[in-house]
Design an enzyme around this catalytic site. Structure first.
Site, mmCIF file in Angstrom:
data_model
loop_
_atom_site.group_PDB
_atom_site.id
_atom_site.type_symbol
_atom_site.label_atom_id
_atom_site.label_comp_id
_atom_site.label_asym_id
_atom_site.label_seq_id
_atom_site.Cartn_x
_atom_site.Cartn_y
_atom_site.Cartn_z
ATOM 1 N N ASN A 1 76.792 -54.966 -2.698
ATOM 2 C CA ASN A 1 75.463 -55.660 -2.943
ATOM 3 C C ASN A 1 74.858 -55.208 -4.287
ATOM 4 O OD1 ASN A 1 73.831 -53.309 -2.404
ATOM 5 N ND2 ASN A 1 74.584 -53.296 -0.409
ATOM 6 N N ASP B 1 76.313 -54.030 6.253
ATOM 7 C CA ASP B 1 76.167 -54.196 7.715
ATOM 8 C C ASP B 1 77.597 -54.514 8.449
ATOM 9 O OD1 ASP B 1 73.227 -54.007 7.994
ATOM 10 O OD2 ASP B 1 73.145 -56.103 7.328
ATOM 11 N N LYS C 1 97.298 -55.029 -2.599
ATOM 12 C CA LYS C 1 96.778 -56.261 -3.178
ATOM 13 C C LYS C 1 96.969 -57.459 -2.327
ATOM 14 C CE LYS C 1 95.055 -58.425 -7.347
ATOM 15 N NZ LYS C 1 95.856 -58.927 -8.582
ATOM 16 N N PRO D 1 78.230 -48.865 11.661
ATOM 17 C CA PRO D 1 77.409 -47.987 12.342
ATOM 18 C C PRO D 1 75.878 -47.948 11.378
ATOM 19 C CG PRO D 1 78.806 -46.504 11.303
ATOM 20 C CD PRO D 1 79.381 -47.889 10.954
ATOM 21 N N PHE E 1 63.865 -47.693 5.026
ATOM 22 C CA PHE E 1 63.288 -48.738 4.308
ATOM 23 C C PHE E 1 63.543 -50.137 4.975
ATOM 24 C CE2 PHE E 1 61.820 -47.728 -0.148
ATOM 25 C CZ PHE E 1 61.967 -45.984 -0.020
#
Ligand code: C5P
Length: 404
Positions: A210, A279, A289, A305, A323
């Protein structure tokens, strides 16, 4: 390490005879660890040359609001954001009056209005001017707005008068500036913070990840170390320098971050989960690959987890802070996340707003704990981190008080 270590101080010098002492003040602030940039009013340049302050501070002195060259370097808004503290010393009677009115007709007053940083002024003027009700009213206005006033001192004045109005000595002003940055709140405590993204490998060259920059977590590590904590930063892959006195553990995947975090239990007093942990991870990471072939491909993912929930459930659980990045009903979702994960505190931020969040240097947030909250308006991630560290220290003291 001085309390101004890693702090940026914007020193405003206005036109009074005490301006000659600003040269020593630059030195004293640097001695306390600060990086100093100087802004001078036109009047100030009649008392001390910009060259002197440039040579001492090591940076060009900023003078004009409407100076295209200066704006091309560090513009006035950038300068206002750069500062962790704006200190005006000496602050003349005229300067105090203009600040009280909220004027923005020169560079210094504009910066004072624009900055999210604390503002401190060291008044310097003739005793008659200091004792005048107009000045007293200005001081009262500024105090109610949260401006910190240091001094003035009493004694003989350049004009021959004796009384209050002399600027405090530079060493005293530097000490007052340092006192604003409470250090030592976490002395002797161990704090662990997770930061950045995780990478979940698909094969040796590809991964799911992300956009987390890690900036918030790194700012927390820096603020914790400055507050005296022995700080461990467990970071996913990011291109950021390790803050001074911080022990950095580099990890890549969520499982690695989980192992590194749980390994801290037993010797960790405070845990802050700031990482954007993936997640899910691919059920299998292929050893070679993956070759393209079919038009579509299916990926099977499995839940990672929850690191912070595992930390909060640990038998030797630390004070645990999470957070919550949300896009709607921010406070409700954050509060329920705090309860679900068993946290002591959660920092809720609205990632839908455009002026803060992931890659930005700024953030706004609400810090929530079971019986209270603190709203922190849009500010630098450094300032938000310091507010969070202050709040954590305060809550831990309260918890300790309840136990005692
Ligand atoms: O559940 P959500 O991802 O919204 O929760 C965010 C909080 O939980 C953050 O403090 C984050 O660091 C932490 N977290 C974690 N492990 C996960 C997922 C989130 O520690 N697997």
């Amino acid at each position: 390490m001085g309390r101004l270590y890693n702090r940026n101080v914007l020193l405003g010098v206005t036109g009074g005879i005490a301006a000659y002492k600003s040269a020593q003040l630059v030195r004293d602030l640097q001695e306390a660890g600060a990086t100093v940039r100087v802004v001078m009013t036109r009047g100030a340049t009649e008392f001390i040359t910009p060259l002197t302050l440039q040579a001492l501070s090591g940076h060009p002195v900023h003078q004009e609001l409407l100076d295209a060259d200066a704006e091309a370097g560090m513009g006035h808004i950038e300068l206002a954001r750069w500062a962790d503290l704006v200190l005006v010393a000496p602050a003349t009677a005229d300067c105090l009056s203009r600040l009280a009115q909220g004027r923005a007709d020169d560079l210094l007053t504009t910066l004072c209005l624009a900055t999210p940083a604390p503002l401190m002024v060291a008044p310097a003027m003739n005793q008659g001017m200091w004792n005048d009700p107009a000045t007293a009213a200005n001081i009262e206005t500024l105090t109610t707005r949260g401006v910190h006033i240091t001094g003035p001192a009493e004694g003989s004045q350049a004009c021959g008068d004796v009384g209050p109005g002399r600027m405090q000595e530079p060493a005293d002003i530097a000490a007052a500036a340092q006192a604003l940055f409470a250090a030592g709140q976490l002395d002797g405590l161990q704090l662990t913070v997770t930061a950045g993204p995780t990478r979940e490998p698909l094969d040796p060259v590809r991964y799911i990840s992300n956009h987390s920059s890690g900036k918030m977590g790194f700012a927390i590590a820096r603020a914790a170390a400055e507050a005296g904590a022995l700080t461990t930063l467990i970071s996913g892959p990011v291109a950021l320098e390790t803050p001074e006195s911080v022990n950095r553990i580099e990890v890549s995947s969520a499982l690695e971050m989980y192992d590194a975090a749980l390994a801290q239990m037993g010797h960790c007093d405070i845990f802050v989960g700031c990482a954007a942990v993936a997640d899910y991870r691919p059920v299998e990471s292929q050893p070679q690959k993956i070759k393209k072939g079919q038009e579509t491909m299916q990926l099977e993912l499995v839940r990672n987890p929850d690191i912070i929930a595992a930390v909060a459930a640990h038998s030797q659980r630390p004070f645990t802070v999470g957070f919550a990045a949300e896009t709607q009903d921010v406070l409700d979702y954050a509060r329920s996340k705090m309860h679900k994960k068993g946290l002591d505190m959660i920092v809720a931020n609205d990632v839908a707003r455009e002026d803060g969040g992931f890659n930005s240097d700024r953030n706004a947030a609400t810090i929530l704990w079971p019986d209270g909250s603190l709203e922190v308006p849009l500010t630098t991630k450094g300032e938000l981190a310091r507010r969070l560290i202050d709040t954590i220290a305060g809550q831990r003291r309260q918890q300790a008080g309840k136990v005692a």
